[in-house]
Motif scaffolding. Structure first.
Motif, PDB file in Angstrom:
ATOM      1  N   ALA A  18      -4.322  57.257  33.551  1.00  0.00           N
ATOM      2  CA  ALA A  18      -3.766  58.566  33.186  1.00  0.00           C
ATOM      3  C   ALA A  18      -2.718  58.765  34.345  1.00  0.00           C
ATOM      4  O   ALA A  18      -1.890  59.738  34.330  1.00  0.00           O
ATOM      5  CB  ALA A  18      -4.860  59.518  33.366  1.00  0.00           C
TER       6      ALA A  18
ATOM      7  N   GLU B 135       1.477  61.777  22.346  1.00  0.00           N
ATOM      8  CA  GLU B 135       0.215  62.121  21.949  1.00  0.00           C
ATOM      9  C   GLU B 135      -0.744  61.180  21.293  1.00  0.00           C
ATOM     10  O   GLU B 135      -1.961  61.090  21.093  1.00  0.00           O
ATOM     11  CB  GLU B 135       0.641  63.509  21.153  1.00  0.00           C
ATOM     12  CG  GLU B 135       0.971  64.567  21.937  1.00  0.00           C
ATOM     13  CD  GLU B 135       1.118  65.719  21.227  1.00  0.00           C
ATOM     14  OE1 GLU B 135       0.726  65.838  20.073  1.00  0.00           O
ATOM     15  OE2 GLU B 135       2.049  66.569  21.577  1.00  0.00           O
ATOM     16  N   GLU B 136      -0.056  60.121  20.337  1.00  0.00           N
ATOM     17  CA  GLU B 136      -1.010  59.298  19.615  1.00  0.00           C
ATOM     18  C   GLU B 136      -1.695  58.462  20.496  1.00  0.00           C
ATOM     19  O   GLU B 136      -0.871  57.690  21.362  1.00  0.00           O
ATOM     20  CB  GLU B 136      -0.083  58.618  18.507  1.00  0.00           C
ATOM     21  CG  GLU B 136      -0.721  57.906  17.423  1.00  0.00           C
ATOM     22  CD  GLU B 136      -1.632  56.934  17.755  1.00  0.00           C
ATOM     23  OE1 GLU B 136      -3.016  57.169  17.361  1.00  0.00           O
ATOM     24  OE2 GLU B 136      -1.407  55.928  18.510  1.00  0.00           O
ATOM     25  N   PRO B 137      -2.829  58.275  20.643  1.00  0.00           N
ATOM     26  CA  PRO B 137      -3.535  57.552  21.655  1.00  0.00           C
ATOM     27  C   PRO B 137      -3.241  56.055  21.719  1.00  0.00           C
ATOM     28  O   PRO B 137      -3.185  55.239  22.822  1.00  0.00           O
ATOM     29  CB  PRO B 137      -5.182  57.664  21.247  1.00  0.00           C
ATOM     30  CG  PRO B 137      -5.192  58.937  20.467  1.00  0.00           C
ATOM     31  CD  PRO B 137      -3.839  59.103  19.917  1.00  0.00           C
ATOM     32  N   THR B 138      -3.321  55.287  20.622  1.00  0.00           N
ATOM     33  CA  THR B 138      -2.988  53.881  20.495  1.00  0.00           C
ATOM     34  C   THR B 138      -1.624  53.660  21.125  1.00  0.00           C
ATOM     35  O   THR B 138      -1.191  52.772  21.816  1.00  0.00           O
ATOM     36  CB  THR B 138      -3.392  53.120  19.157  1.00  0.00           C
ATOM     37  OG1 THR B 138      -4.569  53.464  18.619  1.00  0.00           O
ATOM     38  CG2 THR B 138      -2.845  51.710  19.184  1.00  0.00           C
TER      39      THR B 138
ATOM     40  N   ARG C 168       0.018  55.461  23.147  1.00  0.00           N
ATOM     41  CA  ARG C 168       0.034  55.828  24.470  1.00  0.00           C
ATOM     42  C   ARG C 168      -0.489  54.631  25.257  1.00  0.00           C
ATOM     43  O   ARG C 168       0.029  54.184  26.101  1.00  0.00           O
ATOM     44  CB  ARG C 168      -0.611  57.067  24.755  1.00  0.00           C
ATOM     45  CG  ARG C 168      -0.628  57.576  26.407  1.00  0.00           C
ATOM     46  CD  ARG C 168      -1.150  58.466  26.487  1.00  0.00           C
ATOM     47  NE  ARG C 168      -2.552  58.951  26.060  1.00  0.00           N
ATOM     48  CZ  ARG C 168      -3.037  59.529  25.113  1.00  0.00           C
ATOM     49  NH1 ARG C 168      -2.373  60.537  24.527  1.00  0.00           N
ATOM     50  NH2 ARG C 168      -4.062  59.771  24.847  1.00  0.00           N
ATOM     51  N   GLU C 169      -1.422  53.760  24.676  1.00  0.00           N
ATOM     52  CA  GLU C 169      -2.095  52.778  25.325  1.00  0.00           C
ATOM     53  C   GLU C 169      -1.039  51.641  25.341  1.00  0.00           C
ATOM     54  O   GLU C 169      -1.144  50.877  26.592  1.00  0.00           O
ATOM     55  CB  GLU C 169      -3.345  52.132  24.677  1.00  0.00           C
ATOM     56  CG  GLU C 169      -4.477  52.984  24.637  1.00  0.00           C
ATOM     57  CD  GLU C 169      -5.030  53.888  26.107  1.00  0.00           C
ATOM     58  OE1 GLU C 169      -4.861  53.046  27.087  1.00  0.00           O
ATOM     59  OE2 GLU C 169      -5.379  54.726  26.339  1.00  0.00           O
TER      60      GLU C 169
ATOM     61  N   TYR D 237       1.488  52.460  27.987  1.00  0.00           N
ATOM     62  CA  TYR D 237       1.013  52.121  29.439  1.00  0.00           C
ATOM     63  C   TYR D 237       1.283  50.863  29.865  1.00  0.00           C
ATOM     64  O   TYR D 237       1.580  50.471  30.965  1.00  0.00           O
ATOM     65  CB  TYR D 237      -0.518  52.637  29.449  1.00  0.00           C
ATOM     66  CG  TYR D 237      -0.797  54.131  29.523  1.00  0.00           C
ATOM     67  CD1 TYR D 237      -0.176  55.168  30.035  1.00  0.00           C
ATOM     68  CD2 TYR D 237      -1.889  54.453  29.091  1.00  0.00           C
ATOM     69  CE1 TYR D 237      -0.465  56.256  30.061  1.00  0.00           C
ATOM     70  CE2 TYR D 237      -2.542  55.821  29.262  1.00  0.00           C
ATOM     71  CZ  TYR D 237      -1.774  56.599  29.919  1.00  0.00           C
ATOM     72  OH  TYR D 237      -2.038  58.023  29.732  1.00  0.00           O
TER      73      TYR D 237
ATOM     74  N   GLU E  36      -3.526  47.318  17.582  1.00  0.00           N
ATOM     75  CA  GLU E  36      -4.540  48.511  17.296  1.00  0.00           C
ATOM     76  C   GLU E  36      -5.863  48.079  17.649  1.00  0.00           C
ATOM     77  O   GLU E  36      -6.748  48.731  18.363  1.00  0.00           O
ATOM     78  CB  GLU E  36      -4.661  49.005  16.095  1.00  0.00           C
ATOM     79  CG  GLU E  36      -5.206  50.361  15.620  1.00  0.00           C
ATOM     80  CD  GLU E  36      -4.901  50.981  14.346  1.00  0.00           C
ATOM     81  OE1 GLU E  36      -4.877  51.967  14.356  1.00  0.00           O
ATOM     82  OE2 GLU E  36      -4.539  50.325  13.322  1.00  0.00           O
TER      83      GLU E  36
ATOM     84  N   GLU F  48       3.414  59.777  29.457  1.00  0.00           N
ATOM     85  CA  GLU F  48       2.549  60.750  29.626  1.00  0.00           C
ATOM     86  C   GLU F  48       2.684  61.741  28.534  1.00  0.00           C
ATOM     87  O   GLU F  48       1.767  62.676  27.996  1.00  0.00           O
ATOM     88  CB  GLU F  48       2.410  61.438  30.941  1.00  0.00           C
ATOM     89  CG  GLU F  48       3.959  62.122  31.305  1.00  0.00           C
ATOM     90  CD  GLU F  48       4.884  61.208  32.204  1.00  0.00           C
ATOM     91  OE1 GLU F  48       5.727  61.737  32.824  1.00  0.00           O
ATOM     92  OE2 GLU F  48       4.906  59.918  32.117  1.00  0.00           O
TER      93      GLU F  48
END
Length: 119
Positions: free
Chosen positions: A72, A87-90, A92-93, A96, A58, A84
């Motif tokens: 993206a 929804e939860e930003p962390t 998702r990172e 990725y 985090e 893609e």
């Protein structure tokens, strides 16, 4: 709802697994570091400092110097979930990064992994 345990897991504890996965497929630690740097903006020295500090995932992403806007363009499935659609930003990172390491291990060309134009 409690946070997923990956958030509090140290990045340094997973980093060797990324390298091992890449090396099993003939890729290198330098390529893993290049992918991480592309995604987060950490220089080699900054990455090594984060590893030494045992920074959790985090914090690793929250303090990233320059999250790449081209991330993206990363699409596909990791652990049965479309990156893609996360929804939860962390999370998702994190996914990725997982996807980039998967692409590296599958032998994809670095220009394609790093989403360079005209690749």
């Amino acid at each position: 709802m409690a946070k997923h345990r990956i958030y509090t897991t140290s990045f340094a504890s997973v980093y060797p697994l990324y390298i091992a996965k890449a090396e099993r497929k003939g890729r290198t630690k330098a390529e893993v570091d290049q992918v991480i740097s592309w995604l987060t903006g950490y220089s080699q020295k900054e990455l090594e400092a984060q590893l030494k500090k045992q920074t959790d995932f985090e914090t690793f992403f929250a303090k990233a110097p320059r999250i790449n806007p081209l991330r993206a363009l990363i699409k596909g499935v990791v652990c049965g979930v479309r990156v893609e659609d996360i929804e939860e930003p962390t999370m998702r990172e994190i996914r990725y990064l997982d996807k980039l390491i998967d692409e590296l291990a599958k032998g994809k060309a670095m220009d394609k992994i790093l989403r360079k134009a005209d690749s």
